[in-house]
Design an enzyme around this catalytic site. Structure first.
Site, PDB file in Angstrom:
ATOM      1  N   CYS A 195      -5.728  12.455  12.378  1.00 25.66           N
ATOM      2  CA  CYS A 195      -6.357  11.131  12.235  1.00 25.66           C
ATOM      3  C   CYS A 195      -6.215  10.446  13.589  1.00 25.66           C
ATOM      4  O   CYS A 195      -5.662  10.996  14.531  1.00 25.66           O
ATOM      5  CB  CYS A 195      -5.684  10.342  11.116  1.00 25.66           C
ATOM      6  SG  CYS A 195      -4.147   9.608  11.603  1.00 25.66           S
ATOM      7  N   ASP A 244       4.425   0.706  11.915  1.00 19.66           N
ATOM      8  CA  ASP A 244       3.225   0.054  11.353  1.00 19.66           C
ATOM      9  C   ASP A 244       3.100  -1.399  11.778  1.00 19.66           C
ATOM     10  O   ASP A 244       2.101  -2.042  11.481  1.00 19.66           O
ATOM     11  CB  ASP A 244       3.242   0.135   9.821  1.00 19.66           C
ATOM     12  CG  ASP A 244       3.050   1.565   9.354  1.00 19.66           C
ATOM     13  OD1 ASP A 244       3.287   1.832   8.163  1.00 19.66           O
ATOM     14  OD2 ASP A 244       2.687   2.423  10.180  1.00 19.66           O
ATOM     15  N   LYS A 261       0.841  -1.214   0.000  1.00 19.80           N
ATOM     16  CA  LYS A 261       0.000   0.000   0.000  1.00 19.80           C
ATOM     17  C   LYS A 261       0.867   1.252   0.000  1.00 19.80           C
ATOM     18  O   LYS A 261       0.656   2.177  -0.788  1.00 19.80           O
ATOM     19  CB  LYS A 261      -0.884   0.020   1.234  1.00 19.80           C
ATOM     20  CG  LYS A 261      -1.551   1.378   1.511  1.00 19.80           C
ATOM     21  CD  LYS A 261      -2.445   1.368   2.735  1.00 19.80           C
ATOM     22  CE  LYS A 261      -1.728   1.637   3.997  1.00 19.80           C
ATOM     23  NZ  LYS A 261      -1.476   3.067   4.297  1.00 19.80           N
ATOM     24  N   ASN A 262       1.902   1.268   0.866  1.00 24.12           N
ATOM     25  CA  ASN A 262       2.680   2.497   1.045  1.00 24.12           C
ATOM     26  C   ASN A 262       3.732   2.717  -0.028  1.00 24.12           C
ATOM     27  O   ASN A 262       4.459   3.701   0.013  1.00 24.12           O
ATOM     28  CB  ASN A 262       3.296   2.521   2.450  1.00 24.12           C
ATOM     29  CG  ASN A 262       2.204   2.735   3.499  1.00 24.12           C
ATOM     30  OD1 ASN A 262       1.065   3.054   3.161  1.00 24.12           O
ATOM     31  ND2 ASN A 262       2.547   2.536   4.758  1.00 24.12           N
ATOM     32  N   ARG A 321      -8.956  -0.481   4.258  1.00 26.54           N
ATOM     33  CA  ARG A 321      -8.177   0.620   3.672  1.00 26.54           C
ATOM     34  C   ARG A 321      -6.781   0.138   3.276  1.00 26.54           C
ATOM     35  O   ARG A 321      -6.210   0.608   2.308  1.00 26.54           O
ATOM     36  CB  ARG A 321      -8.011   1.741   4.709  1.00 26.54           C
ATOM     37  CG  ARG A 321      -9.237   2.536   4.997  1.00 26.54           C
ATOM     38  CD  ARG A 321      -8.866   3.786   5.731  1.00 26.54           C
ATOM     39  NE  ARG A 321      -7.723   4.433   5.075  1.00 26.54           N
ATOM     40  CZ  ARG A 321      -7.017   5.407   5.622  1.00 26.54           C
ATOM     41  NH1 ARG A 321      -7.323   5.850   6.819  1.00 26.54           N
ATOM     42  NH2 ARG A 321      -6.008   5.952   4.970  1.00 26.54           N
TER      43      ARG A 321
END
Ligand code: EPZ
Length: 419
Positions: free
Chosen positions: A116, A306, A22-23, A398
């Protein structure tokens, strides 16, 4: 909103392949703004954040096609250089369009991301660095309104005194079309930064210092078409390793970026899990007790933030006490109160969580709060006796490509209930 139900204590077995990162995919999609041709990305994971990024590029007037495993991006037409609040508020990584828009089109209007769950996460370092390249930046109604000077952005020496992953990516992208040389010191060394640099090089960018904290970029006239394969997701791989460690059994994980995972492998091995590399496949075996192991999150090549929530899930059943210190984000312990609902014994002391291992976790209803926390709750539920239920799994979708289905294929008693 979907829920995930899990019946714990079923050992895992079988083989699973890691999806694209994803990143890496997010900055890679933003590089398309710099190009005058088609950017084809392969090994693209199926994630909600990427759909959001594709919608953002389309909103600007670009062509962004997402198909299973690949993306075709062509932003060569004149575009509306704007990232509206309704898109940015759902995905902070939208800030990654700022540098490319300024470099290619000389102007940008990008909504400030807002905070967030895990922290304020400002983009002040991005803006200060772009100003060092000559950008004129104003804040207006929650938007960053930026424009490049006459003649375009100028190469500069940029120093980040706080390591910022997307800040490094934003400035690296901006520098590819700037006039002259840009040197970025204090650059992030995350593997996803390097993956983005490799794609930019394929498009014709001149970048050196990859994998180091000093990047040198010599601006060029234009970037052209390219095809790039997105690197595998080291965080998904780490999450699957912890799943096997907590559920027990033997799992073969293929396609993991082993070198990028060194800091995670070290700590997982220290926790008593057997990791054996067989070519491209990592064999994970966990049948002994979990050893309580201390971690402190750091920028790469340190232990990744993460993976902090997922590692904490493993430590909840450790044999002693583990100290988990989070140095990157100021509020990344939202999973602690949820894990405690399973019987975990965790106390917070500032930026350190003291995790006292318990003999057994018991299933319970929980609520996901952010992306990695939702993964952590699933992992702990795999080790808990009885049934657990996790609500608000939209957080999970997500950033994970069908994690529940992957775990089900490995034998976990897990199912998604569409609410
Ligand atoms: C990237 O976020 C990742 N996201 C995050 O992954 C990851 O946790 C983080 O890097 C750290 O590794 C993507 O790559 C899309 P930072 P980023 O800028 O770039 C402060 C996930 O779970 N800071 O490296 O936004 C910031 O508040 C996500 O996949 C400023 O103060 O993180 C934080 O404390 C979560 N000002 C620290 O620096 C700035 O201008 C590191 O943030 C920028 C950052």
């Amino acid at each position: 909103m979907d829920k995930i139900l899990i019946e714990g204590q079923t050992p895992l077995a079988g083989q699973v392949r890691v999806s694209g990162a994803k990143n890496a995919a997010l900055p890679l999609m933003a590089t398309a703004i710099l190009s005058s041709g088609l950017l084809t990305l392969e090994n693209v994971p199926n994630l909600r954040d990427l759909t959001t990024m594709a919608n953002l590029l389309r909103h600007m007037g670009g062509r962004a096609e997402l198909a299973p495993g690949r993306a075709g991006l062509d932003i060569s037409a004149l575009i509306t250089p704007e990232a509206p609040y309704e898109l940015v508020k759902t995905m902070r990584a939208s800030a990654l369009v700022l540098g490319p828009l300024l470099a290619r089109w000389g102007r940008a209007r990008v909504s400030l991301p807002g905070g967030c769950a895990i922290g304020a996460r400002p983009i002040d370092l991005h803006l200060k660095a772009l100003e060092a390249m000559g950008a004129i930046i104003d804040l207006d109604g929650g938007y960053v309104v930026a424009r490049a000077p006459q003649g375009g952005l100028c190469g500069a020496h940029i120093h980040f005194d706080t390591v910022t992953v997307t800040g490094t990516e934003n400035l690296m992208m901006a520098a590819t079309l700037a006039r002259g040389r840009t040197v970025i010191t204090g650059a992030a060394r995350e593997p996803e930064v390097t993956d983005t640099a490799l794609a930019l090089q394929a498009m014709g960018a001149k970048i050196s210092g990859l994998d180091t904290d000093e990047l040198t970029i010599d601006g060029v006239e234009a970037l052209g078409p390219a095809t790039h394969r997105v690197m595998p997701d080291r965080i998904e791989a780490g999450t699957l390793i912890v799943a096997a460690a907590l559920a027990g059994g033997r799992v073969m994980i293929s396609g993991a970026p082993h070198q990028a995972l060194d800091p995670v492998y070290d700590k997982i091995r220290e926790a008593g899990v057997t990791l054996t590399l067989e070519g491209d496949v990592l064999r994970v075996e966990s049948d002994g007790p979990v050893k309580s192991t201390n971690i402190t999150t750091r920028p790469h090549p340190g232990f990744p933030t993460d993976m902090q929530a997922q590692f904490m899930a493993l430590m909840t059943v450790g044999h002693s006490v583990a100290m988990i210190t989070e140095t990157i984000f100021e509020n990344r312990f939202m999973h602690v109160s949820e894990l405690s609902r399973l019987g975990a014994d965790i106390t917070l002391e500032g930026r350190t969580a003291v995790v006292r291992g318990v003999r057994r976790l018991s299933g319970a209803p929980m609520m996901a709060t952010d992306l990695r926390a939702s993964a952590s709750l699933i992992l702990a539920a795999l080790a808990a006796r009885g049934q657990s239920e996790i609500a608000r799994v939209y957080h999970l979708d997500r950033g994970y490509d069908r994690l529940d289905e992957k775990l089900m294929a490995l034998g976990a008693r897990i199912r998604r209930v569409r609410a």
